[in-house]
Write a protein that holds these residues in place. Structure first.
Motif, PDB file in Angstrom:
ATOM      1  N   GLN A  63      -4.704   3.344   6.715  1.00 45.83           N
ATOM      2  CA  GLN A  63      -3.287   2.999   6.946  1.00 45.83           C
ATOM      3  C   GLN A  63      -2.391   3.495   5.809  1.00 45.83           C
ATOM      4  O   GLN A  63      -1.168   3.484   5.944  1.00 45.83           O
ATOM      5  N   ILE A  64      -2.979   3.933   4.698  1.00 44.12           N
ATOM      6  CA  ILE A  64      -2.166   4.406   3.560  1.00 44.12           C
ATOM      7  C   ILE A  64      -1.966   5.916   3.674  1.00 44.12           C
ATOM      8  O   ILE A  64      -2.955   6.671   3.648  1.00 44.12           O
ATOM      9  N   PRO A  65      -0.707   6.364   3.809  1.00 42.99           N
ATOM     10  CA  PRO A  65      -0.482   7.803   3.933  1.00 42.99           C
ATOM     11  C   PRO A  65      -1.090   8.565   2.751  1.00 42.99           C
ATOM     12  O   PRO A  65      -0.905   8.167   1.601  1.00 42.99           O
TER      13      PRO A  65
ATOM     14  N   PRO B  46      -1.942  -0.173  -3.323  1.00 43.30           N
ATOM     15  CA  PRO B  46      -1.399   1.175  -3.138  1.00 43.30           C
ATOM     16  C   PRO B  46      -0.589   1.273  -1.849  1.00 43.30           C
ATOM     17  O   PRO B  46      -0.904   0.607  -0.869  1.00 43.30           O
ATOM     18  N   LYS B  47       0.445   2.112  -1.871  1.00 41.96           N
ATOM     19  CA  LYS B  47       1.315   2.296  -0.695  1.00 41.96           C
ATOM     20  C   LYS B  47       1.160   3.680  -0.093  1.00 41.96           C
ATOM     21  O   LYS B  47       1.177   3.852   1.105  1.00 41.96           O
ATOM     22  N   ARG B  48       1.095   4.698  -0.974  1.00 39.76           N
ATOM     23  CA  ARG B  48       0.936   6.065  -0.467  1.00 39.76           C
ATOM     24  C   ARG B  48       0.452   6.991  -1.582  1.00 39.76           C
ATOM     25  O   ARG B  48       0.591   6.687  -2.778  1.00 39.76           O
TER      26      ARG B  48
ATOM     27  N   VAL C 173       0.795   8.561  -6.934  1.00 30.99           N
ATOM     28  CA  VAL C 173       0.449   7.327  -6.233  1.00 30.99           C
ATOM     29  C   VAL C 173       1.611   6.351  -6.347  1.00 30.99           C
ATOM     30  O   VAL C 173       2.140   6.130  -7.442  1.00 30.99           O
ATOM     31  N   THR C 174       1.999   5.791  -5.207  1.00 29.28           N
ATOM     32  CA  THR C 174       3.017   4.736  -5.200  1.00 29.28           C
ATOM     33  C   THR C 174       2.298   3.434  -4.886  1.00 29.28           C
ATOM     34  O   THR C 174       1.480   3.388  -3.962  1.00 29.28           O
ATOM     35  N   TRP C 175       2.583   2.425  -5.685  1.00 32.59           N
ATOM     36  CA  TRP C 175       1.958   1.132  -5.418  1.00 32.59           C
ATOM     37  C   TRP C 175       2.961   0.019  -5.616  1.00 32.59           C
ATOM     38  O   TRP C 175       4.029   0.227  -6.205  1.00 32.59           O
TER      39      TRP C 175
ATOM     40  N   GLU D  95       8.046  -1.666  -6.727  1.00 31.26           N
ATOM     41  CA  GLU D  95       7.248  -0.439  -6.524  1.00 31.26           C
ATOM     42  C   GLU D  95       7.143   0.354  -7.813  1.00 31.26           C
ATOM     43  O   GLU D  95       8.082   0.371  -8.612  1.00 31.26           O
ATOM     44  N   HIS D  96       5.988   0.993  -7.995  1.00 35.38           N
ATOM     45  CA  HIS D  96       5.770   1.823  -9.186  1.00 35.38           C
ATOM     46  C   HIS D  96       5.145   3.138  -8.734  1.00 35.38           C
ATOM     47  O   HIS D  96       4.550   3.208  -7.663  1.00 35.38           O
ATOM     48  N   LYS D  97       5.250   4.145  -9.606  1.00 32.49           N
ATOM     49  CA  LYS D  97       4.633   5.441  -9.321  1.00 32.49           C
ATOM     50  C   LYS D  97       3.957   5.966 -10.585  1.00 32.49           C
ATOM     51  O   LYS D  97       4.463   5.727 -11.691  1.00 32.49           O
TER      52      LYS D  97
END
Ligand code: FAD
Length: 421
Positions: A187-189, A271-273, A284-286, A294-296
């Protein structure tokens, strides 16, 4: 007449006993067909053959999303215990080299680790084990087939080669020991396109560089531990707790030690993407689950260690009526490793409620072989199995964790003590 000759009776000596074993080849091609040539499947097939059974074992490795593949022997030999322990040892040596100076060893000021040298040695060792397994199967007269197995009925297995050629095998008994594979968070791009798992890390030709390990299972922490130990910038992203299922006080000691050792931890983060930048690095975005912020950050590699999925999908078990645990997808088994379908057995990582460990799979496979031949009725005892986590601070345990003991017996029903040696 040919069928009569094939269905011969044989007398075989075993540990001073004369044992009567009947070959069922008059009716079936084999006495036993094992699907899965990993720790459990190999042990079961070799033991059964030694007891006079006519045995075939099918083993087939589906390449990873990155194209990594390996040979006979299953998870432990190729992408588990063995390469993991060797890379852990490489990391421990690095620590020892640093300590050695204080013990009087004259060393250059800086020492470097070369991933390619380590990886080549590890991979060559694994290949020698692959070969050793093939030779052992040949010596013990187990027919090895590099085919992907599925079940047509309770006595029939369909094997499919890489080229799509079909082979049908019949057997009195069928054993499923197909283990599991790492999961991807699909599900995580970008997770599948840009990430790797423990099925890839040991076969990389080049160092993974700055690595984000997502997950806090023992596999995640062990990988993060050896990556840190050989000098790579390594971060572990943890959603909730580390080493779930293990004693949490001990888990805290393990992660505290790792932090002091140089591993970074990002707690309560998901993690988001994952995006690949034009430079080739992975962004990585989380998000922080407490603040929602959100952080990168950028990494050279992202290793997903978010659990394992049982390898049941390709086996055709639904048509046969083999019952699975709907949540875990694992095969439901009795204490004798029997499934809900007569003559079909399952054990090792594929079966519900069993420890995911090599020694238990080996022992269970040998005991199953003895029961199938009728030599003994001994069942595998899965209670109180010892295990070790090979993090920089090695942690071994046996029995219940304090949390599990409390859950079962209540806080007042247990005594616990902090002991230092
Ligand atoms: P596996 O060894 O996984 O073997 C299954 C085999 O079946 C595989 O070769 C697979 O490709 C094949 N297969 C799957 N589907 C089919 C099909 N349809 N047809 C034909 N073949 C098929 N355990 C320990 O005890 N100590 C450790 O230190 C340890 N470290 C580990 C570290 C890592 C990174 C990992 C991932 C695991 C580790 N384990 C460890 C766990 C251990 O590897 C497993 O518990 C063990 O390998 C399970 O054995 P098995 O026979 O059930 O399955």
């Amino acid at each position: 007449m040919a069928a009569l000759c094939r269905g011969r009776h044989r007398w075989k000596g075993l540990k001073g006993l004369l044992v009567f074993t009947r070959n069922f080849t008059g009716r079936y091609d084999y006495d036993l067909v094992v699907i899965g040539g990993g720790s459990g499947g190999l042990a079961c097939s070799k033991e059964a053959a030694q007891l006079g059974q006519k045995v075939a074992v099918l083993d087939y490795v589906e390449p990873t999303a990155k194209g990594t593949k390996w040979a006979l022997g299953g998870t432990c030999v190729n992408v588990g215990c063995i390469p993991k322990k060797l890379m852990h040892q490489a990391a421990l040596l690095g620590t020892a080299i640093k300590d050695a100076k204080k013990y009087g060893w004259q060393m250059p000021e800086t020492v470097h680790h070369d991933w390619a040298t380590m990886a080549e040695a590890v991979q060559n060792h694994v290949r020698s084990l692959n070969w050793g397994h093939r030779v052992q199967l040949q010596d013990k007269k187990v027919k090895y087939l590099n085919l992907k197995g599925s079940m047509l009925d309770e006595h029939t297995v369909r094997g499919l080669s890489k080229a799509g050629k079909e082979t049908i095998l019949t057997a009195k008994n069928i054993v499923i020991a197909t283990g599991g594979r790492p999961k991807y968070p699909t599900q995580i791009p970008g997770a599948v396109e840009h990430g790797i798992t423990s099925d890839d890390i040991f076969w990389l030709k080049r160092a993974p560089g700055k690595t984000l390990v997502v997950g806090a299972s023992y596999v995640a922490l062990e990988c993060a531990g050896f990556l840190t130990g050989i000098g790579l910038d390594t971060t572990v992203m943890v959603r909730s707790v580390a080493l779930r299922g293990f004693d949490q006080q001990m888990a805290g000691l393990v992660t505290d030690y790792m932090e002091a050792y140089g591993t970074r931890f990002m707690w309560r983060s998901v993690p988001k993407r994952v995006d690949k930048l034009s430079s080739g690095t992975l962004q990585v975005t989380w998000s922080d689950t407490e603040t929602g912020r959100e952080h990168k950050d950028t990494y050279d590699s992202v290793l997903w260690a978010v659990g394992r999925a049982p390898e049941t999908k390709a086996l055709g078990l639904d048509k046969l009526g083999v019952q699975l645990n709907k949540q875990s997808g694992k095969i439901l088994v009795g204490p004798d490793e029997s499934t809900s379908v007569p003559n079909v057995y399952a054990f090792g990582d594929i079966s519900e409620g069993r420890p995911e460990l090599t020694p238990t799979a080996i022992k269970a496979g040998k005991l199953l072989a003895h029961r199938l031949v009728g030599h003994s009725a001994d069942l595998m005892n899965y209670d109180s199995v010892a295990t070790t986590v090979f993090t920089p601070l090695e942690y071994g345990c046996v029995g219940l964790s304090e949390e599990e003991a409390e859950r079962r017996h209540g806080k007042d029903g247990i005594e616990s003590e902090d002991t230092c040696w």
